[in-house]
Design an enzyme around this catalytic site. Structure first.
Site, PDB file in Angstrom:
ATOM      1  N   TYR A  10       0.850  -1.191   0.000  1.00 30.41           N
ATOM      2  CA  TYR A  10       0.000   0.000   0.000  1.00 30.41           C
ATOM      3  C   TYR A  10       0.885   1.241   0.000  1.00 30.41           C
ATOM      4  CZ  TYR A  10      -3.558   3.362   1.546  1.00 30.41           C
ATOM      5  OH  TYR A  10      -4.395   4.431   1.644  1.00 30.41           O
TER       6      TYR A  10
ATOM      7  N   GLU B 172     -11.751   9.068  -2.636  1.00 25.75           N
ATOM      8  CA  GLU B 172     -12.613   9.287  -1.470  1.00 25.75           C
ATOM      9  C   GLU B 172     -13.658  10.358  -1.742  1.00 25.75           C
ATOM     10  OE1 GLU B 172      -9.720  11.977   1.312  1.00 25.75           O
ATOM     11  OE2 GLU B 172      -8.977  10.075   0.577  1.00 25.75           O
TER      12      GLU B 172
ATOM     13  N   CYS C 194      -7.122  14.126   6.929  1.00 25.94           N
ATOM     14  CA  CYS C 194      -6.858  12.757   7.361  1.00 25.94           C
ATOM     15  C   CYS C 194      -8.166  12.126   7.822  1.00 25.94           C
ATOM     16  CB  CYS C 194      -5.835  12.753   8.495  1.00 25.94           C
ATOM     17  SG  CYS C 194      -5.626  11.144   9.278  1.00 25.94           S
TER      18      CYS C 194
ATOM     19  N   ARG D 238     -13.657   5.096  -1.369  1.00 21.37           N
ATOM     20  CA  ARG D 238     -13.583   5.297   0.079  1.00 21.37           C
ATOM     21  C   ARG D 238     -14.661   6.289   0.494  1.00 21.37           C
ATOM     22  NH1 ARG D 238      -8.502   8.115   3.368  1.00 21.37           N
ATOM     23  NH2 ARG D 238      -9.837   9.551   4.512  1.00 21.37           N
TER      24      ARG D 238
ATOM     25  N   ASN E 168      -9.210  -0.513   7.159  1.00 19.74           N
ATOM     26  CA  ASN E 168      -8.021   0.286   7.468  1.00 19.74           C
ATOM     27  C   ASN E 168      -7.655   0.089   8.931  1.00 19.74           C
ATOM     28  OD1 ASN E 168      -5.997   2.165   7.743  1.00 19.74           O
ATOM     29  ND2 ASN E 168      -7.326   3.954   7.543  1.00 19.74           N
TER      30      ASN E 168
ATOM     31  N   GLU F  78     -14.053   4.456   5.993  1.00 18.46           N
ATOM     32  CA  GLU F  78     -13.050   4.969   6.912  1.00 18.46           C
ATOM     33  C   GLU F  78     -13.624   5.189   8.304  1.00 18.46           C
ATOM     34  OE1 GLU F  78     -10.180   5.006   7.852  1.00 18.46           O
ATOM     35  OE2 GLU F  78      -9.090   6.544   6.731  1.00 18.46           O
TER      36      GLU F  78
ATOM     37  N   ASP G  42      -6.394  10.126  -2.918  1.00 13.85           N
ATOM     38  CA  ASP G  42      -7.150  11.222  -2.306  1.00 13.85           C
ATOM     39  C   ASP G  42      -8.506  11.391  -3.003  1.00 13.85           C
ATOM     40  OD1 ASP G  42      -5.203  11.598  -0.430  1.00 13.85           O
ATOM     41  OD2 ASP G  42      -4.354  13.392  -1.313  1.00 13.85           O
TER      42      ASP G  42
ATOM     43  N   HIS H  30      -7.559   4.133  -4.469  1.00 15.14           N
ATOM     44  CA  HIS H  30      -8.848   4.505  -3.895  1.00 15.14           C
ATOM     45  C   HIS H  30      -9.064   6.008  -4.002  1.00 15.14           C
ATOM     46  CE1 HIS H  30      -7.213   5.840   0.056  1.00 15.14           C
ATOM     47  NE2 HIS H  30      -6.530   4.720   0.104  1.00 15.14           N
TER      48      HIS H  30
ATOM     49  N   ASP I  71      -1.398  15.882   6.061  1.00 19.41           N
ATOM     50  CA  ASP I  71      -2.243  15.170   5.099  1.00 19.41           C
ATOM     51  C   ASP I  71      -3.528  15.950   4.877  1.00 19.41           C
ATOM     52  OD1 ASP I  71      -3.339  13.209   3.470  1.00 19.41           O
ATOM     53  OD2 ASP I  71      -4.017  11.968   5.140  1.00 19.41           O
TER      54      ASP I  71
ATOM     55  N   ASP J 158      -3.203   5.450  -2.558  1.00 18.74           N
ATOM     56  CA  ASP J 158      -4.162   6.437  -2.077  1.00 18.74           C
ATOM     57  C   ASP J 158      -4.159   7.610  -3.053  1.00 18.74           C
ATOM     58  OD1 ASP J 158      -5.529   8.429  -0.728  1.00 18.74           O
ATOM     59  OD2 ASP J 158      -4.346   8.301   1.112  1.00 18.74           O
TER      60      ASP J 158
END
Length: 304
Positions: free
Chosen positions: A51, A121, A129, A164, A216, A194, A94, A119, A65, A92
């Protein structure tokens, strides 16, 4: 010298392996890699995938983040990591780095980087975050447009597009479940919800959604740290440990630097260090030497 310098497995084969793993009945464990060397170690130890965390890429640049990193920075790190491992790499992405058209471009760039999946989101851009408070999510339809754009841009059908949702911590788990179903309808292959809190919440989500799910297991967040076997028993298909290797490394680095600062020597730290020989083993130094001598070890004959 197959597998020297770069992994022997093609991006196409890695994507096929990742997609097959998600429906294998065995949970796919993907520790976060802070760099390509860590990815080699993840493979050697026997995990199913690697990952690449957006939080880690940000932290590596000494940034929080909060959506400050660019597609170029994230995909560049993903390319470096994917290049050295035979394992599939999930990254990731975002919010897709912009509007739906940007999400579409993101997929093509990540495919070209050799990544197996990403992914996207449903947070408002710029994001926060996932285990912090104060997040906001876009309307469901807007996220569906983001996902449809990503799916339409995909050239390799085995590239995994994971959706996500951060809605559970804002509107509750039922809202997150409804979003997950909508995202599956929009073409998502995998759902990542999440900041669920307990094993019971993970099980409730699994019972309600009928496509592959990712958990996660990040430290110091809102989720109970559930063992991989327990997640598999619930029916989860993949689990990420996104920031674990960064936290391990930075904890050791900070302690070591303080000891050198206070004592003037690293002598007392040697037992905690990776040895030179172990590093060389991981880097496969001997195979490079064999390759080098095989190319350059020749003698001149005749009039040469």
């Amino acid at each position: 010298m197959t597998g020297l310098i770069a992994a022997a497995t093609t991006a196409t084969d890695k994507r096929a392996a990742f997609r097959a793993g998600l429906t294998s009945g065995t949970i796919q464990r993907l520790p976060g890699a802070i760099n390509p060397l860590t990815a080699k170690l993840i493979q050697e130890i026997g995990f199913e995938g690697v990952y690449v965390s957006g939080a880690v890429v940000s932290a590596d640049l000494a940034l929080p983040d909060i959506g400050l990193t660019t597609l170029t920075e994230v995909s560049g790190r993903g390319r470096q990591i994917a290049r050295v491992t035979d394992l599939p790499v999930l990254i990731d992405a975002d919010t897709g780095f912009g509007e739906p058209m940007s999400a579409a471009r993101t997929i093509t760039v990540l495919e070209d980087a050799g990544i197996a999946g990403c992914h996207l989101e449903d947070q408002v851009n710029p994001k926060r975050c996932g285990h912090l408070d104060g997040k906001a999510v876009v309307p469901t339809e807007e996220m569906m447009r983001r996902l449809r754009a990503a799916v339409s841009a995909r050239r390799d059908p085995n590239f995994v597009i994971c959706a996500r949702t951060d809605a559970a911590g804002i509107d509750g788990i039922d809202a997150a479940i409804e979003r997950a179903k909508a995202y599956a309808d929009a073409g998502a292959d995998l759902i990542f919800t999440e900041a669920l809190h307990t094993e019971e919440e993970f099980a409730k989500f699994r019972a309600a959604v009928d496509i592959p799910l990712l958990a996660n297991m990040t430290e110091f967040g809102k989720s109970q740290l559930i063992p991989a076997q327990a997640l598999e028993d619930i029916g989860y298909n993949a689990v990420i440990y996104p920031v674990t290797t960064l936290r391990l490394a930075m904890g050791a680095i900070e302690a070591g630097l303080r000891e050198i600062h206070d004592t003037g020597t690293q002598e007392g730290l040697l037992g905690r260090m990776q040895t030179r020989s172990r590093l060389y083993e991981l880097l496969e130094y001997e195979r490079y030497n064999e390759f080098d001598s095989g190319v350059f070890d020749f003698t001149l004959t005749g009039s040469q």
